[in-house]
Enzyme design. Structure first.
Site, PDB file in Angstrom:
ATOM      1  N   THR A 185      56.261  12.425  49.777  1.00  0.00           N
ATOM      2  CA  THR A 185      55.081  12.186  50.608  1.00  0.00           C
ATOM      3  C   THR A 185      55.474  12.339  52.062  1.00  0.00           C
ATOM      4  O   THR A 185      56.574  11.970  52.452  1.00  0.00           O
ATOM      5  CB  THR A 185      54.517  10.764  50.424  1.00  0.00           C
ATOM      6  OG1 THR A 185      55.551   9.844  50.767  1.00  0.00           O
ATOM      7  CG2 THR A 185      54.046  10.521  49.033  1.00  0.00           C
ATOM      8  N   GLU A 330      50.940  10.519  45.326  1.00  0.00           N
ATOM      9  CA  GLU A 330      51.282   9.488  44.335  1.00  0.00           C
ATOM     10  C   GLU A 330      50.345   9.496  43.135  1.00  0.00           C
ATOM     11  O   GLU A 330      50.591   8.817  42.147  1.00  0.00           O
ATOM     12  CB  GLU A 330      51.216   8.085  44.972  1.00  0.00           C
ATOM     13  CG  GLU A 330      52.322   7.768  45.949  1.00  0.00           C
ATOM     14  CD  GLU A 330      51.992   8.189  47.374  1.00  0.00           C
ATOM     15  OE1 GLU A 330      51.169   9.113  47.555  1.00  0.00           O
ATOM     16  OE2 GLU A 330      52.555   7.600  48.308  1.00  0.00           O
TER      17      GLU A 330
HETATM   18  P1  AMP Z   1      48.803  13.247  50.637  1.00  0.00           P
HETATM   19  O1  AMP Z   1      49.609  12.450  49.701  1.00  0.00           O
HETATM   20  O2  AMP Z   1      49.615  13.999  51.633  1.00  0.00           O
HETATM   21  O3  AMP Z   1      47.830  14.118  49.924  1.00  0.00           O
HETATM   22  O4  AMP Z   1      47.945  12.227  51.504  1.00  0.00           O
HETATM   23  C1  AMP Z   1      47.094  11.301  50.904  1.00  0.00           C
HETATM   24  C2  AMP Z   1      46.191  10.686  51.929  1.00  0.00           C
HETATM   25  O5  AMP Z   1      45.340  11.665  52.515  1.00  0.00           O
HETATM   26  C3  AMP Z   1      45.248   9.658  51.376  1.00  0.00           C
HETATM   27  O6  AMP Z   1      45.848   8.402  51.204  1.00  0.00           O
HETATM   28  C4  AMP Z   1      44.146   9.645  52.421  1.00  0.00           C
HETATM   29  O7  AMP Z   1      44.487   8.826  53.521  1.00  0.00           O
HETATM   30  C5  AMP Z   1      44.092  11.077  52.869  1.00  0.00           C
HETATM   31  N1  AMP Z   1      43.010  11.785  52.192  1.00  0.00           N
HETATM   32  C6  AMP Z   1      43.089  12.597  51.127  1.00  0.00           C
HETATM   33  N2  AMP Z   1      41.878  13.082  50.815  1.00  0.00           N
HETATM   34  C7  AMP Z   1      41.002  12.554  51.687  1.00  0.00           C
HETATM   35  C8  AMP Z   1      39.591  12.665  51.886  1.00  0.00           C
HETATM   36  N3  AMP Z   1      38.826  13.445  51.148  1.00  0.00           N
HETATM   37  N4  AMP Z   1      39.047  11.933  52.892  1.00  0.00           N
HETATM   38  C9  AMP Z   1      39.796  11.148  53.684  1.00  0.00           C
HETATM   39  N5  AMP Z   1      41.121  11.020  53.555  1.00  0.00           N
HETATM   40  C10 AMP Z   1      41.725  11.711  52.573  1.00  0.00           C
END
Ligand code: AMP
Length: 547
Positions: A185, A330
């Protein structure tokens, strides 16, 4: 008493077997890193993945060994994934957009033995080579003709490497809970954390992701995953698409608006998925060229909140249905998708767009709850904000080589770090990352809502809202704006545009115009960097309050 059904372990490489047997006519079309378009089929991908597995086996790669990939979405990357999986090794996708030191840290932490890389990243790996002691061999995803001279240890062109095998190899058999893939991550604080998917979690997740109220993928779809395979398990498309026999169109290294547009229309793509930044580029290109999207039916937008204006343009100008999705590395990564339940079927126009700002409801296999800081479960009224927690068979239960991280709670729920509301029909809406929420006078203000609103202004290209210190209210919102090229606007103009569309006390106290907003390696706004930059910013309302 146990059931009397067959024990058929859920192994990822069974997906490519299925695609090869039942969908041999479907094509995998890639923009190669070398330039030309390349076309292959599922039987060919499988045959060459078997060669990859055979070759890895001959090179001494064993069950559980990690094989890093630094690569764009192409047929060779897909073959490499299935080959790694089929020998029982673990594909470890490395995001090449991370800082070089972070890349080295991740590869060392994972103790990768082999790196499979695109030509693009050979110079980067050469610079890092001294810092990567675990890497025994580098395979460059190209042929002999394009293989560069390189100082990398035991470097070989992929085509030569697999040419030395005959593909007469049987996939290894093992328990379905065996590790399959790994993805770190891109945490904004501390070191990145490794998520370790299993074969079982990947297969179950690929099924969940293909369901009608998820991506509704079928063999009639032509699927263009713009989201890279190195971002959050590639949003599972490398598994879901072959599982249903969808045609695949892979964009290689080119993700600019014009290149994506060309693929969408040339290959009659019906389904695509990526983060909002990619779609911003495409929509800007379409606006300039007057292009249309006659074949595209559905676009999944996630990774960051999908701006309302983007949904509106896709649906109302181009006739493409937007599916707003939320997920995390995750979670394999899908957590929820905003498809329309019968309860909302009558919505149209503005009301439908309001609903689509929500991140939606979870597929089977994801359980959700919102709680307060003490863990008390909060109501599903669409208004109450809480910490969003999830669990399910494709949700992580631990990070790799990290013991007892408190985000994994004793009742098996994972604290996502997002703050959200859930409405009575189970639609979840993310209001913020918990560390980005703006706390004004003891109440929470959603920065995402304000950003969405600001981006609806025709002159605004990008917007971020952060909390800035305030003597009376603790924090108040500051709107940071990048204008579209050639545009000018005033603070008053933007505030007037927003006024009346949110509660008065949510309105930003000030607006600043900047050239650029910083982004993370996965395209998210770096709020921490912005907060740092505006740490000493004095709001006009703070001056007034102090007087
Ligand atoms: P990642 O693991 O890099 O995909 O990041 C995950 C994080 O991205 C989540 O915990 C959210 O904070 C943010 N995220 C993913 N999709 C969305 C969405 N559609 N709207 C707002 N935040 C999002």
């Amino acid at each position: 008493m146990l059931g009397l059904m067959q024990d058929w372990p859920l192994l990822c490489h069974r997906i490519i077997d299925h695609a090869a047997i039942y969908h041999p006519e479907r094509r995998i079309i890639s923009r190669s890193v070398e330039g030309p378009i390349h076309t292959t089929t599922y039987p060919d991908v499988r045959a060459r993945a078997l060669k990859v597995a055979q070759r890895l086996d001959r090179d001494g790669v064993r069950l559980g060994d990690r094989v890093a990939t630094l690569a764009w979405n192409t047929w060779r990357h897909l073959e490499a994934w299935y080959g790694i999986l089929g020998v029982g090794a673990v594909y470890h996708t490395v995001n090449p957009r991370l800082f070089p030191d972070q890349i080295a840290w991740i590869i060392n932490h994972a103790e990768d033995r082999v790196v499979i890389t695109d030509l693009t990243f050979v110079p980067l790996l050469e610079k890092l080579a001294d810092k990567l002691p675990s890497i025994e061999r580098t395979i460059v995803l190209t042929d002999a003709a394009h293989m560069p001279a390189t100082t990398l240890r035991n470097a070989v062109a992929y085509e030569d490497w697999i040419a030395e095998t005959d593909g007469d190899f049987a996939w290894r058999q093992f328990d379905e809970n065996t590790a399959a893939g790994m993805c770190y991550t891109s945490g904004t604080t501390g070191n990145p954390k490794g998520v370790l998917y299993s074969h079982r979690s990947n297969v179950l997740h690929a099924m969940m992701a293909a369901l009608p109220d998820s991506k509704a993928l079928s063999c009639r779809d032509v699927c263009l995953p713009v989201v890279p395979m190195f971002h959050a398990n590639g949003w599972t498309l490398a598994f879901s698409a072959p599982m249903v026999g969808a045609t695949l169109v892979l964009p290689g290294a080119k993700m600019d608006g014009a290149s994506i547009y060309e693929l969408l229309n040339t290959y009659k793509v019906t389904f695509t998925a990526a983060v909002p930044t990619v779609w911003l580029m495409l929509l800007q290109d379409l606006e300039k060229t007057g292009g249309r999207l006659p074949y595209l039916k559905r676009v999944v937008i996630g990774g960051s909140a999908c701006p309302r204006a983007m949904t509106k343009v896709f649906q109302e100008v181009y006739g493409v249905e937007v599916i707003h999705a939320w997920g995390m590395t995750e979670m394999s990564p899908l957590g929820s998708l905003c498809t329309i339940k019968p309860d909302y079927a009558g919505l149209a126009g503005k009301a439908k767009l309001d609903l689509q700002q929500k991140q939606g409801h979870p597929p089977f296999g994801v359980e959700m709850k919102i709680t307060d800081d003490s863990g008390r479960v909060l109501p599903w009224d669409g208004k109450t904000f809480g910490r969003l927690k999830v669990r399910g068979p494709a949700v992580a239960r631990s990070y790799y080589k990290v013991e007892d991280d408190p985000v994994f709670e004793p009742d098996s729920f994972f604290d996502t770090g997002d703050v959200a509301t859930i409405d009575r029909y189970g639609y979840m809406q993310v209001t913020d990352r918990s560390k980005d929420v703006i706390k004004s006078g003891g109440e929470w203000i959603s920065s995402i809502d304000l950003e969405n609103l600001a981006i609806g202004h025709p002159k605004v290209a990008e917007a971020a809202v952060i909390g800035v210190r305030h003597p009376k209210w603790d924090e108040r919102p500051l709107l940071v704006v990048v204008l579209k090229s050639g545009q000018t606007a005033t603070r008053e103009e933007l505030l007037a545009f927003m006024a009346g569309k949110v509660a008065k006390w949510w309105m930003p106290d000030d607006v600043v115009f900047v050239e650029e907003i910083p982004h993370t390696a996965t395209g998210k706004i770096q709020k921490m960097a912005l907060r740092e930059r505006f740490r000493d910013y004095v709001l006009p309302t703070a001056v007034a309050a102090a007087e």
